[in-house]
Motif scaffolding. Structure first.
Motif, mmCIF file in Angstrom:
data_model
loop_
_atom_site.group_PDB
_atom_site.id
_atom_site.type_symbol
_atom_site.label_atom_id
_atom_site.label_comp_id
_atom_site.label_asym_id
_atom_site.label_seq_id
_atom_site.Cartn_x
_atom_site.Cartn_y
_atom_site.Cartn_z
ATOM 1 N N ALA A 186 0.831 -1.206 0.000
ATOM 2 C CA ALA A 186 0.000 0.000 0.000
ATOM 3 C C ALA A 186 0.868 1.260 0.000
ATOM 4 C CB ALA A 186 -0.931 0.001 1.210
ATOM 5 N N SER B 282 -0.201 12.486 -0.249
ATOM 6 C CA SER B 282 -0.965 13.328 0.676
ATOM 7 C C SER B 282 -0.485 14.776 0.608
ATOM 8 C CB SER B 282 -0.828 12.822 2.110
ATOM 9 O OG SER B 282 -1.573 11.637 2.316
ATOM 10 N N CYS C 72 4.865 13.415 1.681
ATOM 11 C CA CYS C 72 4.169 12.134 1.868
ATOM 12 C C CYS C 72 3.692 11.638 0.514
ATOM 13 C CB CYS C 72 3.007 12.285 2.838
ATOM 14 S SG CYS C 72 2.210 10.722 3.250
ATOM 15 N N TYR D 104 -11.703 7.675 3.711
ATOM 16 C CA TYR D 104 -10.594 8.357 3.030
ATOM 17 C C TYR D 104 -11.202 9.529 2.261
ATOM 18 C CZ TYR D 104 -6.638 8.662 -0.386
ATOM 19 O OH TYR D 104 -5.585 9.056 -1.182
ATOM 20 N N GLU E 180 -3.263 11.110 10.719
ATOM 21 C CA GLU E 180 -2.421 11.868 9.816
ATOM 22 C C GLU E 180 -2.020 11.039 8.604
ATOM 23 O OE1 GLU E 180 -2.154 15.258 9.535
ATOM 24 O OE2 GLU E 180 -0.066 14.827 9.103
ATOM 25 N N ALA E 181 -2.101 11.612 7.426
ATOM 26 C CA ALA E 181 -1.334 11.241 6.234
ATOM 27 C C ALA E 181 -1.435 9.808 5.714
ATOM 28 C CB ALA E 181 0.125 11.572 6.450
ATOM 29 N N SER E 182 -1.309 9.711 4.408
ATOM 30 C CA SER E 182 -1.304 8.450 3.664
ATOM 31 C C SER E 182 -2.456 7.521 4.054
ATOM 32 C CB SER E 182 0.027 7.717 3.831
ATOM 33 O OG SER E 182 0.191 6.813 2.745
ATOM 34 N N PRO E 183 -3.672 7.971 3.799
ATOM 35 C CA PRO E 183 -4.848 7.185 4.191
ATOM 36 C C PRO E 183 -4.807 5.725 3.725
ATOM 37 C CG PRO E 183 -5.538 9.382 3.536
ATOM 38 C CD PRO E 183 -4.057 9.298 3.247
ATOM 39 N N LEU E 184 -4.409 5.494 2.486
ATOM 40 C CA LEU E 184 -4.441 4.114 1.993
ATOM 41 C C LEU E 184 -3.516 3.212 2.811
ATOM 42 C CD1 LEU E 184 -5.443 2.039 -0.134
ATOM 43 C CD2 LEU E 184 -3.374 2.600 -1.442
ATOM 44 N N THR E 185 -2.325 3.701 3.137
ATOM 45 C CA THR E 185 -1.375 2.878 3.902
ATOM 46 C C THR E 185 -1.935 2.554 5.287
ATOM 47 O OG1 THR E 185 0.374 4.086 2.739
ATOM 48 C CG2 THR E 185 1.043 2.664 4.545
#
Lengths: 390, 390
Positions: A51, A58, A62, B10, B43-48
């Motif tokens: 992933a 972002s 990021c 997301y 925080e940040a990089s929703p998919l991960t």
């Protein structure tokens, strides 16, 4: 040449058990550039690392790991070092990146070595790959008699060093002492013994109760008595007892490894090239540790491919140990066509063959492959299937 | 009661730009237990982070975050603290977990507060929520004239403190000095000025060239001159120049925050509850910092929901600053039905209303929602779509 493609293969055993055995799955990475190919392996949680490879940006700090890799130049070692800096800059807010990039970095070194027909350690400007003494790395038995049996068996196999860890050790003081006695008895007096506490103890105060048995068992090192960030507990325990401590396997950046050596003052620094971000930062960490009087050791609990990668950063060190995964699961054991095994003297070395010196067994990869598909906003960002192996 | 469900949403702007603005997307978390609901933001990089929620177990110390949360008991604050310890134990080898769990921890506190009809800071055993002085947090302009215009505008809006960061600052010494002069001139003499270097400098040596202009601008603090792990560079710069330094936003564990205070000796510790693992570790960090003489400040660059979460850990501190995101993107700005804004005195406080004191705007969530689907080995492990909002 340019980096044409990076592919991830999620492999796992049909059943993954809730035990402290990290060899039950693997995230394999294949990098292609020019007409060349290299392979690497990332530690743990394959889906999360996949992933982070494709996760949409972002903000400027990021980005998906892929943004820092695909299409970049790859002509020599300095290009790999530059990629390390770039991915770090682009991933400030992406916690998973060091695991993801570890396999890529390893594959890049493998590729470059294959292209130049030189082993990775030569590309790292090392003059020689010195033999290491492997220690058989394994779990304590559930009962002391099992620990004894495993220790005897390890001795019979010709190992001159063995590490036991996890399982029942570190909870009850007396039971832990019995396991240590059993390990020492099974190994005999002349085999080196290491013990891995698995970060179980809450501070130096708790650790002190276990110390007499640790000293009686004459351990080469006591590993991870505390979580890796608890620098002052490490320092206090070793200064108070004289027991050599080891740690660092959880380091996921060079800066963490440097701080661990600087502030925790361990006798041994253990680095996993599959976690810290690859061979590049691991090699810097090995040099730094040596300069500070800490002995570098690889951390490896999975495949021969991961083992070769973790041996490269300190291939030039003499009189060192090597963590040797004694009984990895088939998915890890069969990942490569040949395995890295001790030579007739019982020693192990980073191979002299080009790259990491090992070929991935594609049939085995196909057998354990797990298909993954990730769709975001109606677009397929990632899909792996058997056709990628052709 | 038990935790019945945790859902991730997301959200993102139609276009995400390659700029240092972390408010362009969001990962919203909804927790349900009994008949209650709470909301948080990661925080940040929703998919991960979504992947780490569902990623199949690799071994006993690398489980999906969901395994430590769903079905667990939630009756009081101690249950949330226990969940923090459990997820940490289960996630040793899962780097992304602190970002994922941050939103969950925040939502758990929100839920508990709503259930008990008390603000989160009261659940944290604080006697009062003291007002903070918000500083308008923004980027430097591309040219000094733009920085001047932004500073004047900030002053006109009534702010008595402002921070400028990133963009052109920190590369060329003379240009950086011109930006600082412009910021100071635009703000006037009586408005506090902070400067954020964004970890740009390579060690104390490089930083020294920028010092005279920083001192001339009379900054309240100089933020992140170096990466957060470079403790000795922080210590050297502040001891050599007397400039108060700030940092810590990247901390993704309580242990990191403690080490940063202990070894880098900053004047200000900046913690983002959406990164460190939630309100629980952030509150411990705030107490620890106060005990060591470092002033705690929130780090927030996104929504009012994230701002309220980051204010709770030090709601009881007096005479403190609060980072106030001046111009977040609509996806962050419109996330809540009402916004946390300065009171008529220009001060800002953690709300007195139950939980975090804010309601999520579901229409806005639907507008920015990105659908995600993750399939592994022929099974769908995660799917989000609009129907989840009903």
């Amino acid at each position: 040449m340019r980096i044409d493609s990076v592919d991830f293969f999620y492999l796992r055993m049909p059943v993954v058990l809730d035990i402290g055995d990290g060899s039950q799955d693997a995230l394999l990475v294949r990098v292609r550039a020019g007409n060349h190919e290299g392979w690497g392996e990332c530690e743990a949680s394959p889906l999360t690392s996949i992933a982070s490879w494709v996760a949409p940006m972002s903000h400027s700090a990021c980005k998906p790991v892929s943004a820092s890799v695909v299409g970049r130049e790859l002509d020599g070692p300095e290009d790999i070092r530059r990629l390390n800096r770039l991915v770090q800059e682009n991933s400030f807010d992406l916690l998973q990146w060091p695991h993801t990039f570890s396999g890529i970095d390893v594959a890049l070194w493998d590729l470059l070595g294959r292209k130049r027909e030189e082993p990775v350690w030569k590309l790292l400007d090392m003059a020689a790959s010195h033999p290491k003494r492997p220690y058989a790395s394994q779990l304590f038995g559930d009962r002391p008699e099992e620990t004894y049996a495993r220790a005897s068996e390890t001795r019979k196999q010709g190992f001159t060093a063995a590490k036991f860890g996890w399982g029942p050790y570190g909870r009850d003081i007396e039971e832990s002492a019995r396991h240590l006695e059993a390990a020492r008895a099974g190994l005999g007096d002349d085999v080196d013994l290491m013990v891995d506490v698995g970060t179980l103890w809450k501070g130096c105060g708790q650790a002190m109760g276990f110390v007499p048995a640790v000293q009686a068992a004459r351990v080469v090192w006591l590993e991870e008595p505390f979580p890796g960030e608890e620098y002052e507990e490490y320092r206090a325990l070793s200064h108070r007892t004289g027991i050599p401590l080891a740690g660092g396997e959880g380091c996921d950046s060079l800066a963490q490894a440097v701080n661990f050596v600087r502030f925790a003052d361990p006798a041994f620094l253990q680095i996993d090239a599959g976690r810290i971000g690859g061979i590049t930062p691991a090699t810097f960490a090995a040099s730094y540790a040596a300069g500070q009087g800490a002995r570098f050791v690889n951390h490896t609990f999975t495949s021969s491919l991961a083992l070769s990668a973790s041996l490269q950063p300190y291939a030039n060190h003499r009189d060192s140990y090597c963590e040797y995964p004694l009984d990895p699961k088939p998915v890890a054991r069969d990942l490569t066509a040949s395995r890295l095994v001790p030579d007739p003297d019982g020693l192990i070395r980073a191979p002299d063959a080009p790259g990491l010196g090992l070929d991935v067994d594609l049939e085995s990869v196909e057998r354990y492959l797990v298909e993954v598909e990730i769709n975001v906003g109606g677009r397929t960002l990632f899909r792996s299937d058997r056709s990628m192996l052709r």
